[in-house]
Design a protein around this motif. Structure first.
Motif, PDB file in Angstrom:
ATOM      1  N   LEU A 148       0.808  -1.222   0.000  1.00 20.10           N
ATOM      2  CA  LEU A 148       0.000   0.000   0.000  1.00 20.10           C
ATOM      3  C   LEU A 148       0.843   1.274   0.000  1.00 20.10           C
ATOM      4  O   LEU A 148       0.285   2.379  -0.013  1.00 20.10           O
ATOM      5  N   ARG A 150       2.858   3.053  -2.026  1.00 20.79           N
ATOM      6  CA  ARG A 150       2.745   4.110  -3.043  1.00 20.79           C
ATOM      7  C   ARG A 150       1.377   4.769  -2.999  1.00 20.79           C
ATOM      8  O   ARG A 150       1.264   6.002  -3.101  1.00 20.79           O
ATOM      9  N   GLU A 151       0.347   3.961  -2.842  1.00 20.07           N
ATOM     10  CA  GLU A 151      -1.013   4.510  -2.782  1.00 20.07           C
ATOM     11  C   GLU A 151      -1.158   5.508  -1.634  1.00 20.07           C
ATOM     12  O   GLU A 151      -1.704   6.603  -1.808  1.00 20.07           O
ATOM     13  N   THR A 154       1.055   8.915  -1.981  1.00 18.94           N
ATOM     14  CA  THR A 154       0.768   9.887  -3.040  1.00 18.94           C
ATOM     15  C   THR A 154      -0.562  10.602  -2.813  1.00 18.94           C
ATOM     16  O   THR A 154      -1.053  11.285  -3.716  1.00 18.94           O
ATOM     17  N   TRP A 160      -6.905  12.201   2.419  1.00 22.04           N
ATOM     18  CA  TRP A 160      -7.252  10.838   2.839  1.00 22.04           C
ATOM     19  C   TRP A 160      -8.299  10.860   3.949  1.00 22.04           C
ATOM     20  O   TRP A 160      -9.284  10.103   3.900  1.00 22.04           O
ATOM     21  N   SER A 191       2.161  13.047   3.315  1.00 21.31           N
ATOM     22  CA  SER A 191       1.337  11.934   2.855  1.00 21.31           C
ATOM     23  C   SER A 191       0.729  11.144   4.008  1.00 21.31           C
ATOM     24  O   SER A 191       1.149  11.246   5.165  1.00 21.31           O
TER      25      SER A 191
END
Length: 477
Positions: A148, A150-151, A154, A160, A191
């Motif tokens: 998970l 990279r998801e 970014t 989120w 992030s």
């Protein structure tokens, strides 16, 4: 008349290892290496040891200007404090805490959850549960390696949170614990993976939002005394102050780090000393790496990585009063308000001190705004913010001081470095990898204890262990 300066000393001193920086990480590395029989020189740019831990007496009041708290999971730091014979004491937390709602309404409460309304509390608890699940799934050691990664790396933490919940108050409150309270950057600037790492470094997001856990106790005499005790043990022939390192050279023109042979001579030039050694530990935060010239230049990956790491911004406000007046009101001195100028307030009264001290924090964009104001206007606004939590008595401290590490030449921010969007999964696996004879050690690179003194100690010990292991095996780095 031309101002001519000479770099280094006429005669180089010889050591096995040079440590750049006399904060907790650098001093721990030096201490471990000396214990293993190595000769060491620690070169510190400032006129003091301790790095981002710093205590001063201001107008008769003892203040911890930098990092100061210990949580129960910080076992490396707790063990060192005990070994050095230093004492600790718990933060005062008796009585009710204060929550300032988005509409300015003031609420008192006990326990760890804000009195934000039934539905918002339920959403906050649900979000904490989701984040605890991610922490358990991803872990602290290698978050960049998870499927998970990279998801999550970014998408900003702000975006989120709002994809998980439509309750804006819940999202803002949960975001504050990572943004204003820890990374000291707006939640849109880092992030979700970086937020998960911050929580994982404390064991869980639940631990991170529990101020009784994360801000459990302090060192009698201040956290800087940990570094001062280590430096005193090492001695003046090891720790050199007012000695900024300018250049590290280990090889000639055309050679690369891939060709480095352990034991090759390294020369380190500082403003006062030239040191020849075999290994170097750079124990300063990543935003200061560029203050050093490396010969040959660092590899491309390092240059890129360091440009994606930056420190946040926070003003740590100290207000000292004749008595801890809030205690007589049945208040703990703890306050939270995500929309307030001071998003966090705590009782920071010193050990056995009859006076009362409050500490408040102004972070990221709020700090930008008030730092643009004249000092007296800034003071007025900050004290008015403290008064909204604890009463009008907060308007009249006998001592007032603002810690601004963002203006410190050899710090330039607080509390620690974090990556911009996408940087952690892209570079995290390489951040502590040695480059030739150079190792990196600071709390900014830690897993457990990330951005805390405990993490700095772990990083310092790891760097020393790596040097010892390399010299024992003769292996390349």
């Amino acid at each position: 008349m031309t101002d001519q300066r000479t770099l280094g000393s006429e005669t180089a001193i010889e050591r096995d290892v040079v440590v750049v920086g006399a904060g907790p990480a650098g001093l721990t590395a030096a201490r471990a290496l000396v214990a293993a029989g190595r000769t060491v020189a620690v070169l510190e740019a400032r006129d003091r040891v301790g790095g981002r831990t710093w205590s001063r007496t201001v107008e008769g009041a003892f203040l911890e200007l930098g990092g100061q708290w210990i949580s129960p999971d910080q076992t490396e730091l707790l063990a060192l404090v005990d070994e050095l014979g230093l004492g600790t004491y718990q933060r005062y937390r008796e009585g009710e805490s204060v929550y300032l709602a988005p509409d300015g309404a003031r609420h008192t409460y006990t326990g760890s959850m804000f009195p934000a309304g039934e539905s918002t509390i339920a959403e906050m608890e649900r979000l904490v549960g989701i984040l605890d699940g991610l922490v358990e799934q991803i872990g602290v050691a290698q978050p960049w390696a998870h499927p998970l990664a990279r998801e999550l790396d970014t998408v900003s933490f702000s975006s989120w949170l709002r994809a998980q919940s439509a309750d804006e108050e819940a999202c803002t409150n949960i975001g504050m614990f990572i943004a204003g309270a820890m990374l000291t950057k707006p939640s849109h600037a880092f992030s979700t993976l970086q937020a998960v790492l911050m929580a994982a470094s404390a064991g869980s997001f639940s631990n991170l939002v529990d101020e009784d856990f994360i801000l459990d106790r302090r060192v009698v005499g201040g956290m800087q005394s940990v570094s001062e005790a280590m430096a005193a043990e090492l001695g003046e022939d090891v720790v050199f102050l007012d000695t900024p390192v300018r250049t590290i050279r280990w090889a000639g023109e055309g050679q690369t780090y891939a060709e480095h042979v352990p034991g090759t001579e390294v020369t380190v030039w500082s403003d006062r000393l030239t040191v020849r050694a075999k290994d170097v530990v750079v124990a300063v935060p990543p935003n200061l790496y560029s203050r050093i010239s490396f010969e040959p230049p660092l590899p491309r990956l390092q240059h890129q990585m360091h440009q994606h790491q930056s420190l946040g911004l926070v003003i740590k406000v100290h207000a000292v009063y004749e008595t801890p007046f809030w205690r007589a009101k049945g208040l703990s001195g703890t306050g939270f308000g995500a929309h307030e100028l001071c998003q966090e307030v705590y009782d920071n009264t010193n050990h056995e001190d009859p006076r009362g001290t409050l500490v408040g924090f102004v972070s990221d964009e709020k700090a930008d705004a008030v730092l643009a104001l004249p000092a007296e206007e800034r003071r007025r606004l900050i004290l008015e913010s403290l008064a909204r939590y604890l009463g009008e008595e907060a308007l009249e401290p006998v001592v007032y001081y603002e810690s601004d590490f963002g203006s410190e030449e050899w710090t330039r921010g607080a509390y620690a470095a974090s990556y911009d969007l996408g940087g952690l999964h892209r570079y995290g696996a390489h951040q502590a990898t040695p480059v030739g004879p150079i190792r990196w050690a600071c709390s900014d690179l830690a897993a457990e204890g990330y951005q805390h003194v405990d993490g700095a100690l772990r990083q310092g010990r790891a760097a020393a262990d790596g040097i010892r292991a390399g010299s024992l095996t003769g292996a390349g780095r």
